[in-house]
Design an enzyme around this catalytic site. Sequence first.
Site, PDB file in Angstrom:
ATOM      1  N   LYS A 125      78.062  57.078  54.402  1.00 53.86           N
ATOM      2  CA  LYS A 125      77.770  55.716  53.300  1.00 53.86           C
ATOM      3  C   LYS A 125      78.807  55.441  52.770  1.00 53.86           C
ATOM      4  O   LYS A 125      79.558  55.915  52.548  1.00 53.86           O
ATOM      5  CB  LYS A 125      76.304  56.844  52.282  1.00 53.86           C
ATOM      6  CG  LYS A 125      75.755  56.166  51.419  1.00 53.86           C
ATOM      7  CD  LYS A 125      74.473  57.463  50.510  1.00 53.86           C
ATOM      8  CE  LYS A 125      73.998  55.840  49.151  1.00 53.86           C
ATOM      9  NZ  LYS A 125      73.258  57.091  48.891  1.00 53.86           N
TER      10      LYS A 125
ATOM     11  N   SER B 288      67.910  55.799  48.501  1.00 56.09           N
ATOM     12  CA  SER B 288      69.044  54.638  48.591  1.00 56.09           C
ATOM     13  C   SER B 288      69.465  54.736  49.717  1.00 56.09           C
ATOM     14  O   SER B 288      70.662  54.003  49.902  1.00 56.09           O
ATOM     15  CB  SER B 288      70.425  54.602  47.743  1.00 56.09           C
ATOM     16  OG  SER B 288      71.355  55.575  47.120  1.00 56.09           O
TER      17      SER B 288
ATOM     18  N   SER C  94      67.372  60.306  47.343  1.00 56.75           N
ATOM     19  CA  SER C  94      68.471  59.789  48.116  1.00 56.75           C
ATOM     20  C   SER C  94      68.558  60.239  49.740  1.00 56.75           C
ATOM     21  O   SER C  94      68.718  59.342  50.582  1.00 56.75           O
ATOM     22  CB  SER C  94      69.472  58.679  47.372  1.00 56.75           C
ATOM     23  OG  SER C  94      69.333  57.278  47.199  1.00 56.75           O
TER      24      SER C  94
HETATM   25  N1  GLN Z   1      64.940  56.022  43.320  1.00 57.97           N
HETATM   26  C1  GLN Z   1      65.712  56.437  43.383  1.00 57.97           C
HETATM   27  C2  GLN Z   1      66.924  56.509  42.598  1.00 57.97           C
HETATM   28  O1  GLN Z   1      66.180  54.766  42.382  1.00 57.97           O
HETATM   29  C3  GLN Z   1      66.618  57.279  43.575  1.00 57.97           C
HETATM   30  C4  GLN Z   1      68.035  57.308  44.614  1.00 57.97           C
HETATM   31  C5  GLN Z   1      69.351  57.847  44.671  1.00 57.97           C
HETATM   32  O2  GLN Z   1      69.243  59.228  44.681  1.00 57.97           O
HETATM   33  N2  GLN Z   1      70.092  57.610  44.579  1.00 57.97           N
HETATM   34  O3  GLN Z   1      67.261  56.132  41.342  1.00 57.97           O
END
Ligand code: GLN
Length: 492
Positions: free
Chosen positions: A79, A154, A178
């Site tokens: 990532k 994400s 995410s």
């Molecule tokens: N969708 C969640 C957010 O926007 C989690 C994102 C994540 O785990 N990085 O914060």
Amino acid sequence: MTDLHRLSIRELSEGLKQAQFSSRELTEHYLKRIAKIDPKVKSYVTVTAEHALVEADAADVALKSGHAHALAGIPLAHKDIFCTQGIKTTAGSKMLDNFISPYDATVVAKAKAAGLVTLGKVNMDEFAMGSTSESSYFGATGNPWALDHVPGGSSGGSAAAVAADLAPIATGTDTGGSIRQPASFCGLTGLKPTYGRVSRFGMIAYASSLDQGGPMARSAEDCAYLMNVIAGHDAKDSTSINKEVDDYVANLNGTAVKGLRIGIPKQYFNVTGLDANVKARVEESLKKLEEMGAILVEIDLNMTEAYVPTYYLIAPAEASSNLSRFDGVRYGYRCENPVDLMDLYKRSRSEGFGAEVQRRILIGTYALSAGYYDAYYVKAQKVRRLIQQDFLKAFENVDVIAAPSAPTTAYKIGANLSPTEMYLGDIYTLAVNLAGLPAINAPVGFDKDSLPVGLQLIGNYWSESQLLSIVHQYQQNTDWHTKRAAIAEENA
Ligand code: GLN
């Protein structure tokens, strides 16, 4: 060999050891697939072909010596939130479009030390804020199961790359879902470890008390192999825990399900917005686990309604603090011709950050400001403790807790959900991070549009081996994890 991308990590490891193919051949095979197929998926932000071949040749030398790590020579994608020395690390942001880190994240360093080969850096929501990967400065990534749908976020690039067979395994990070939600949207297995199990050093911070790295792969067994590499104490991360690391591969066993008490939270299956297909597939998977010997126990998690508001106060608060370092001075994007220091700060940040990141910095700064701190931030921290206690009480009576990973399957690209609609989609994943618990997503079927559905299992602290074993045994008795998107069937 034309089908090297169909092999599991265990098969790749054995094939390399027995010299059925070399790491160079395997790496070239994946690079060819990426060149041919990724223009349609757009999972990679940076492909590191030259680096990868150098690493592959080094792995081949180690493999010949007979002293190589089990994963030596196997390719992976990181990532683009993990710092990589000499290779761009963007976090999906214009702010870091040209950022080259002077050091490796610990996860990256550990992967290198094991001889894993980095294929490249994969796309993500900007600074990991989002659930679709659309907030990336580099554009949207397609879901391999339906390219006009999002892969989730994400860690959407990680999920799409593995689901299209453009990497056998990938790293992801999970601050509020995410790893689990994109794994769910793309039909993969993804593990969010206990907070403190995987080092955060060199992982660009979003919300430091919630962020945790972990593996994304096609199966629990593949995840176990990558966990063996990345888990462990790190003196460079003060929240990393100095606790013995399991051998997640050796611990995989075929008896984890018999007598297992699985908690089914009443509140979770009555959430408005829970898609009927998702509910049905998750219930079928629980039925299957019951047939395999598990005991389903209805439980209460009374704090469910507080998950979204609590997370969306704490995460932006920490983000506003973490992201204050991007000021246009030392590194990252700097605006043209600033007239003075204030102008430099303001324009660098306004031009360098996208809309969702700015929204969260504003929310977080507001929640932390004098006069509101006690009413919002301190209150949220108290509620966070109650959420954790709710789980600990449940674990007195059950071994793991079952839930969907997301209330829906993948959205269409450009669906343009409002921020609150988007945040509500995180209902099943956020509490795990607030409590610091481990949780895993396993693919358990498809909806009426042939999009994957995921089951989430939440464990007590340090139960990674147990979660991986449960899913491993489920996967030995079902074949959802072996299904491939049509695009993954294409040959390069
Ligand atoms: N969708 C969640 C957010 O926007 C989690 C994102 C994540 O785990 N990085 O914060």
